[in-house]
Design a protein around this motif. Structure first.
Motif, PDB file in Angstrom:
ATOM      1  N   VAL A 127       0.806  -0.721  -0.338  1.00 20.59           N
ATOM      2  CA  VAL A 127      -0.020   0.028   0.754  1.00 20.59           C
ATOM      3  C   VAL A 127       1.000   1.687  -0.249  1.00 20.59           C
ATOM      4  O   VAL A 127       0.599   1.950  -1.062  1.00 20.59           O
ATOM      5  CB  VAL A 127      -1.253  -0.110   1.403  1.00 20.59           C
ATOM      6  CG1 VAL A 127      -1.856   1.312   1.159  1.00 20.59           C
ATOM      7  CG2 VAL A 127      -1.887  -0.859   1.262  1.00 20.59           C
ATOM      8  N   ALA A 128       2.132   1.125   0.748  1.00 23.61           N
ATOM      9  CA  ALA A 128       2.833   2.670   0.997  1.00 23.61           C
ATOM     10  C   ALA A 128       3.329   2.654  -0.185  1.00 23.61           C
ATOM     11  O   ALA A 128       3.949   3.859  -0.658  1.00 23.61           O
ATOM     12  CB  ALA A 128       3.720   2.401   1.761  1.00 23.61           C
ATOM     13  N   THR A 129       4.033   1.314  -1.203  1.00 22.24           N
ATOM     14  CA  THR A 129       4.511   1.427  -2.272  1.00 22.24           C
ATOM     15  C   THR A 129       3.668   2.572  -3.137  1.00 22.24           C
ATOM     16  O   THR A 129       4.464   3.497  -4.685  1.00 22.24           O
ATOM     17  CB  THR A 129       5.705   0.766  -2.730  1.00 22.24           C
ATOM     18  OG1 THR A 129       6.100  -0.243  -1.953  1.00 22.24           O
ATOM     19  CG2 THR A 129       5.935   0.511  -4.174  1.00 22.24           C
ATOM     20  N   ILE A 130       2.367   1.709  -3.331  1.00 20.42           N
ATOM     21  CA  ILE A 130       1.292   2.292  -4.257  1.00 20.42           C
ATOM     22  C   ILE A 130       1.158   3.962  -3.795  1.00 20.42           C
ATOM     23  O   ILE A 130       1.165   4.637  -4.440  1.00 20.42           O
ATOM     24  CB  ILE A 130       0.265   1.889  -4.258  1.00 20.42           C
ATOM     25  CG1 ILE A 130       0.968   0.884  -4.582  1.00 20.42           C
ATOM     26  CG2 ILE A 130      -1.095   2.089  -5.002  1.00 20.42           C
ATOM     27  CD1 ILE A 130      -0.658  -0.849  -4.966  1.00 20.42           C
ATOM     28  N   ALA A 131       0.776   4.362  -2.774  1.00 19.13           N
ATOM     29  CA  ALA A 131       0.238   5.810  -2.581  1.00 19.13           C
ATOM     30  C   ALA A 131       1.672   6.408  -2.386  1.00 19.13           C
ATOM     31  O   ALA A 131       1.601   7.424  -3.272  1.00 19.13           O
ATOM     32  CB  ALA A 131      -0.011   5.914  -1.350  1.00 19.13           C
ATOM     33  N   GLY A 132       2.985   6.223  -2.000  1.00 17.43           N
ATOM     34  CA  GLY A 132       4.479   7.276  -2.328  1.00 17.43           C
ATOM     35  C   GLY A 132       4.557   7.263  -3.841  1.00 17.43           C
ATOM     36  O   GLY A 132       4.500   7.995  -4.640  1.00 17.43           O
ATOM     37  N   SER A 133       3.848   6.303  -4.974  1.00 10.83           N
ATOM     38  CA  SER A 133       4.300   6.552  -6.083  1.00 10.83           C
ATOM     39  C   SER A 133       3.307   6.958  -7.121  1.00 10.83           C
ATOM     40  O   SER A 133       2.930   8.325  -7.878  1.00 10.83           O
ATOM     41  CB  SER A 133       4.678   5.737  -7.098  1.00 10.83           C
ATOM     42  OG  SER A 133       3.932   4.415  -6.590  1.00 10.83           O
ATOM     43  N   PHE A 134       2.128   6.237  -6.775  1.00 10.60           N
ATOM     44  CA  PHE A 134       0.318   7.404  -7.228  1.00 10.60           C
ATOM     45  C   PHE A 134       0.074   8.947  -6.725  1.00 10.60           C
ATOM     46  O   PHE A 134       0.188   9.223  -7.715  1.00 10.60           O
ATOM     47  CB  PHE A 134      -0.373   6.368  -6.118  1.00 10.60           C
ATOM     48  CG  PHE A 134      -1.996   6.520  -7.597  1.00 10.60           C
ATOM     49  CD1 PHE A 134      -1.875   6.393  -9.392  1.00 10.60           C
ATOM     50  CD2 PHE A 134      -2.681   7.035  -7.301  1.00 10.60           C
ATOM     51  CE1 PHE A 134      -2.936   6.609  -9.977  1.00 10.60           C
ATOM     52  CE2 PHE A 134      -4.498   6.779  -7.562  1.00 10.60           C
ATOM     53  CZ  PHE A 134      -4.279   7.028  -9.306  1.00 10.60           C
ATOM     54  N   ILE A 135       0.966   9.179  -5.540  1.00 12.31           N
ATOM     55  CA  ILE A 135      -0.159  10.145  -5.219  1.00 12.31           C
ATOM     56  C   ILE A 135       0.477  11.578  -5.626  1.00 12.31           C
ATOM     57  O   ILE A 135       0.093  12.723  -6.185  1.00 12.31           O
ATOM     58  CB  ILE A 135      -0.227  10.550  -3.224  1.00 12.31           C
ATOM     59  CG1 ILE A 135      -1.008   9.769  -2.882  1.00 12.31           C
ATOM     60  CG2 ILE A 135      -0.331  11.619  -2.878  1.00 12.31           C
ATOM     61  CD1 ILE A 135      -0.883  10.147  -1.080  1.00 12.31           C
ATOM     62  N   PRO A 136       2.395  11.183  -5.567  1.00 13.87           N
ATOM     63  CA  PRO A 136       2.506  12.724  -6.773  1.00 13.87           C
ATOM     64  C   PRO A 136       2.303  13.057  -7.800  1.00 13.87           C
ATOM     65  O   PRO A 136       2.056  13.648  -8.835  1.00 13.87           O
ATOM     66  CB  PRO A 136       4.357  12.030  -6.401  1.00 13.87           C
ATOM     67  CG  PRO A 136       4.510  10.843  -5.858  1.00 13.87           C
ATOM     68  CD  PRO A 136       3.114  10.523  -5.370  1.00 13.87           C
ATOM     69  N   LEU A 137       1.967  10.959  -8.960  1.00 14.32           N
ATOM     70  CA  LEU A 137       1.277  11.354  -9.975  1.00 14.32           C
ATOM     71  C   LEU A 137      -0.545  12.328  -9.907  1.00 14.32           C
ATOM     72  O   LEU A 137       0.100  12.984 -10.948  1.00 14.32           O
ATOM     73  CB  LEU A 137       1.434  10.152 -10.938  1.00 14.32           C
ATOM     74  CG  LEU A 137       2.104   8.499 -10.971  1.00 14.32           C
ATOM     75  CD1 LEU A 137       2.251   8.359 -11.341  1.00 14.32           C
ATOM     76  CD2 LEU A 137       3.404   9.745 -11.776  1.00 14.32           C
ATOM     77  N   LEU A 138      -0.941  12.140  -9.112  1.00 20.95           N
ATOM     78  CA  LEU A 138      -1.663  12.698  -9.490  1.00 20.95           C
ATOM     79  C   LEU A 138      -1.968  14.097  -8.333  1.00 20.95           C
ATOM     80  O   LEU A 138      -2.239  14.494  -9.983  1.00 20.95           O
ATOM     81  CB  LEU A 138      -2.742  11.793  -8.076  1.00 20.95           C
ATOM     82  CG  LEU A 138      -4.293  12.020  -7.867  1.00 20.95           C
ATOM     83  CD1 LEU A 138      -4.969  10.770  -9.100  1.00 20.95           C
ATOM     84  CD2 LEU A 138      -5.222  11.515  -6.034  1.00 20.95           C
ATOM     85  N   ILE A 139      -0.984  14.460  -7.920  1.00 16.14           N
ATOM     86  CA  ILE A 139      -0.626  15.379  -7.235  1.00 16.14           C
ATOM     87  C   ILE A 139      -0.288  16.769  -8.622  1.00 16.14           C
ATOM     88  O   ILE A 139      -0.830  17.681  -9.632  1.00 16.14           O
ATOM     89  CB  ILE A 139      -0.005  15.740  -6.151  1.00 16.14           C
ATOM     90  CG1 ILE A 139      -0.886  15.535  -5.766  1.00 16.14           C
ATOM     91  CG2 ILE A 139       0.395  17.444  -6.114  1.00 16.14           C
ATOM     92  CD1 ILE A 139       0.347  15.647  -4.220  1.00 16.14           C
ATOM     93  N   HIS A 140       0.945  15.796  -9.852  1.00 20.03           N
ATOM     94  CA  HIS A 140       0.907  16.615 -10.781  1.00 20.03           C
ATOM     95  C   HIS A 140       0.191  16.656 -11.709  1.00 20.03           C
ATOM     96  O   HIS A 140      -0.238  17.530 -12.940  1.00 20.03           O
ATOM     97  CB  HIS A 140       2.249  15.542 -10.984  1.00 20.03           C
ATOM     98  CG  HIS A 140       2.533  16.324 -12.065  1.00 20.03           C
ATOM     99  ND1 HIS A 140       3.788  17.453 -12.682  1.00 20.03           N
ATOM    100  CD2 HIS A 140       2.909  15.420 -13.559  1.00 20.03           C
ATOM    101  CE1 HIS A 140       4.592  17.496 -13.938  1.00 20.03           C
ATOM    102  NE2 HIS A 140       4.092  16.122 -14.254  1.00 20.03           N
ATOM    103  N   LYS A 141      -0.862  15.889 -11.959  1.00 19.68           N
ATOM    104  CA  LYS A 141      -1.692  15.624 -12.844  1.00 19.68           C
ATOM    105  C   LYS A 141      -2.466  16.869 -12.532  1.00 19.68           C
ATOM    106  O   LYS A 141      -3.297  17.471 -13.792  1.00 19.68           O
ATOM    107  CB  LYS A 141      -2.207  14.363 -13.290  1.00 19.68           C
ATOM    108  CG  LYS A 141      -3.360  14.252 -13.997  1.00 19.68           C
ATOM    109  CD  LYS A 141      -3.925  13.201 -14.633  1.00 19.68           C
ATOM    110  CE  LYS A 141      -4.401  12.530 -16.092  1.00 19.68           C
ATOM    111  NZ  LYS A 141      -4.918  11.591 -16.375  1.00 19.68           N
ATOM    112  N   MET A 142      -2.916  17.151 -11.208  1.00 21.10           N
ATOM    113  CA  MET A 142      -3.332  18.213 -11.150  1.00 21.10           C
ATOM    114  C   MET A 142      -2.839  19.542 -10.936  1.00 21.10           C
ATOM    115  O   MET A 142      -3.045  20.917 -10.772  1.00 21.10           O
ATOM    116  CB  MET A 142      -4.232  18.131  -9.603  1.00 21.10           C
ATOM    117  CG  MET A 142      -5.060  16.899  -9.171  1.00 21.10           C
ATOM    118  SD  MET A 142      -4.863  16.949  -7.272  1.00 21.10           S
ATOM    119  CE  MET A 142      -5.344  18.117  -7.347  1.00 21.10           C
TER     120      MET A 142
END
Lengths: 457, 457
Positions: free
Chosen positions: A406-421
């Motif tokens: 879960v932490a690995t997915i959150a660590g990579s996915f959250i910055p991608l999401l924020i970048h997309k915003m």
């Protein structure tokens, strides 16, 4: 005299310079001081303090001081103070002869009234140039470019180009690239001084110029410009407006500062500080840079505590469970930070873009599974041999494995999401992700424990 | 044709180039491909894979391929593979015409036997040059310098200097600085092409050269050399040996890579990974870069669990205590990471040196106290209004305050200590310091709790 920077020696005799100033020995001071490199002049200038600086103004012309000002390494907020030490007319004269990009950096830091008091004293051509540059948004190509470049018409000859260069050499930021324009000042090519000096004098520029010019738009982000320099090893890159007209150039020395700044910036955010202060910053200022994150995270931590409260009965029954809480939250925090670092750097360097986001996500899920399973096996082994308990080992191992994934997915996915915003992904700072992962990992752990409570009791 | 990097367009028609290769259309392929910037040529070269690359070797000379090889952005470990695709004689010819610094970087990555197979095929002069450069330790000025510079004797004239430049221009890495030597090849000065083109032809070099040259020793650390570029805005810096003899130069494009690398390096270590991999690295390789730290930290975490075991009785009695463990260890970890980031960057940029270590330590203690007290007050307030317990609030607040002070001191002091021992302070990676701080903060918390157990029950 040869100077060696590697011995960490000071490059000048500070005491001598100070004494010459106090003695009013103009001639000898100027002889020693002006022979120094502007960087060293600036170091001395910063060091001596306001009283001695007031003597320096009497000894140096605004033109001479301009070079020193360009080399100062002070906080942006300090320019105001430094300028207030001088007479307004002296400061205005100095600003108008500085490299335009450096002068604009200084002017940008002043309050409007103060800035206008300088602009009023300058000739209209300089003021117009400044106004143009001041209009560009911070951190864009326009804001870091200089207008002091050499351009020639594509139909001129090598001879006339060399003459232009000789005339412009004292003012231009670089003369090693000459940018070629058509009669509407649109960028059409580039030629290096290297090519010019090996060509015969009557050759037409357009016959030897390179017409594949890599340029930056005036509104481009400074990080994108930095990437051009990293990829292509240029010494200068031309900047054009929306009509393809050449409006300025960016030189490699300014880009070195950008690269250094941006890397520092990501680093600060990974550590949860607004910026990396230096040792001279006082403790109150240093604390004020660190407290915002710490306090936000305190509130998040209270949420963790409240959620854990749901499992108070479980904890009350099996106190040994509490012993592994730091281990599990720590491991999940660490693997989340690792994934975060890879994602943030990848976005910053442009390696991760729209097309390979899914690929990254898939890679991170697989990486999380591999690291999670291996860590779980290690933990089960340790707890079994150390504490002789298979059931606790299995519980902690399972919790660690799930938490890491879960932490690995959150660590990579959250910055991608924020970048997309459209937000800088580095704001998803390390401590923030770590605390989020704390919460999920503890919930996973205590949730599993509650289900197994029969076996544990 | 003007190219615009900001639109993220590909700079070339990949499909067309591929088709021309497959059709065996040498002439048209060369026309399109050789017009590209070497960076773009290299991007295409990396992308097409080994089979298509074998056709490229037939279409391009080793000299043409050398420029592409200099611009490749592949992992160091991949050079071996790339070279094995070519015939040995072709590869040897290509290596011998590459910029010496780039060729040495490649040769450094090969196993000895493979390297020798290339060196055997080169002329003795080139081999000698390579052997000299290969002898320098990695990450020193010697290892990143090039021997392709322009030097002139101090007694020559501007005219002869310009002639030397015109002859050397095709081979030298930069012709914008000319380094001046005496008859024993000792560095005595420097002159820029800018100064040369504005001087009259009969002027003696020694009369117009700058004799205050900033140089690097051949054994200097590459980070120190990068600092020279950041401070002085040079395009090239000369490198001398212990006899002050000029042995090479370092150019700004190589330093940009160093600055980028070093910053990335500190960043990776703060995140606890051996280096930041890109999205193309497979999950197994990515996991192998992350596991070492995770597993070391697992063992440290087990120590935490064991130490906490001493307090099992206390935890058993007052289960509510466990709820605040993540909050306290998290906060202490965060403030430790903040202090660590400041110390590591300060050491890396040279802002923190032998003289101001004590000053930093004192600053950090004060900063720790200020942030600690403020965080403690916030926590006491929250727990009082939320959980209506003053005694738990005071306990958690006191533990947080002490933990922050200890973590801040550890975060700044440990990197200073490690640096003094001659080790790169960035190895005191974030997760390591965080885990250490976990242990101390939990011990402080549970220790305080045990003392107050009478009041808590």
């Amino acid at each position: 005299m040869i100077e060696n920077r590697n011995d960490n020696e000071v490059q000048y005799d500070e005491e001598l310079l100070r004494q010459l100033l106090l003695d009013g020995n103009i001639e000898e001071f100027r002889e020693h001081y002006l022979a120094l490199h502007p960087y060293d002049q600036a170091q001395f200038y910063e060091k001596v303090g306001p009283d001695i600086r007031k003597i320096i103004f009497l000894f140096l012309s605004p033109q001479e001081l301009a070079l020193i000002f360009e080399a100062l390494e002070i906080d942006n907020s300090e320019y105001e103070e430094y300028l207030k030490e001088m007479e307004t007319s002296y400061a205005a004269e100095m600003l108008s002869v500085m490299d335009t990009d450096d002068a604009v950096d200084v002017l940008n830091e002043l309050d409007e009234e103060h800035r206008d008091s300088f602009l009023e004293m300058m000739d209209s051509e300089t003021v117009e140039e400044f106004h143009e540059l001041l209009a560009y948004e911070e951190y864009t190509a326009g804001a870091i470019m200089t207008t002091e470049y050499v351009s020639i018409l594509q139909n001129s000859t090598v001879r006339s180009a060399m003459n232009v260069l000789r005339n412009e050499a004292p003012n231009a930021e670089t003369i090693y690239y000459v940018f070629v324009v058509d009669d509407q000042h649109r960028l059409t090519g580039v030629i290096s001084l290297r090519d010019l000096i090996v060509s015969s004098e009557d050759t037409l520029i357009k016959d030897i110029m390179s017409d594949r010019v890599v340029y930056a738009n005036v509104t481009a982000d400074q990080e994108d410009v930095a990437q051009i320099f990293k990829d292509y090893d240029f010494l200068a890159v031309p900047v054009v407006d929306e009509n393809n007209e050449l409006v300025g150039i960016i030189t490699v020395d300014d880009i070195i500062d950008v690269i250094d700044e941006e890397a520092s910036d990501d680093y600060s955010k990974l550590a949860g500080i607004s910026d990396v202060d230096d040792v001279n910053v006082n403790p109150f200022k240093a604390a004020s840079k660190r407290l915002p994150w710490l306090i936000i995270l305190l509130f998040l931590g209270m949420i963790t505590a409240t959620l854990m409260g749901q499992f108070e009965a479980t904890l009350d029954k099996v106190a040994i469970l509490a012993l592994f809480i730091p281990l599990i939250s720590g491991t999940s925090g660490n693997s989340g930070t690792q994934a975060l670092a890879v994602a943030v750097r990848g976005i910053a360097t442009g390696e991760i873009d729209g097309k390979n986001k899914l690929k990254l996500l898939f890679r991170e899920i697989s990486t999380g599974l591999i690291t999670g399973i291996i860590c779980a096996l290690v933990v089960i082994g340790i707890i079994f041999f150390w504490k002789h308990s298979l059931i606790i080992g299995l519980l902690v191992g399972a919790a660690i494995c799930c938490s890491i994934v879960v932490a690995t997915i959150a660590g990579s996915f959250i910055p991608l999401l924020i970048h997309k915003m459209g937000i800088d992904p580095a704001v998803a700072s390390g401590p923030f992700i770590t605390t989020l992962n704390d919460i999920t990992s503890i919930l996973i752990y205590l949730g599993l424990a509650s289900m197994l409570i029969g076996q544990l009791g």
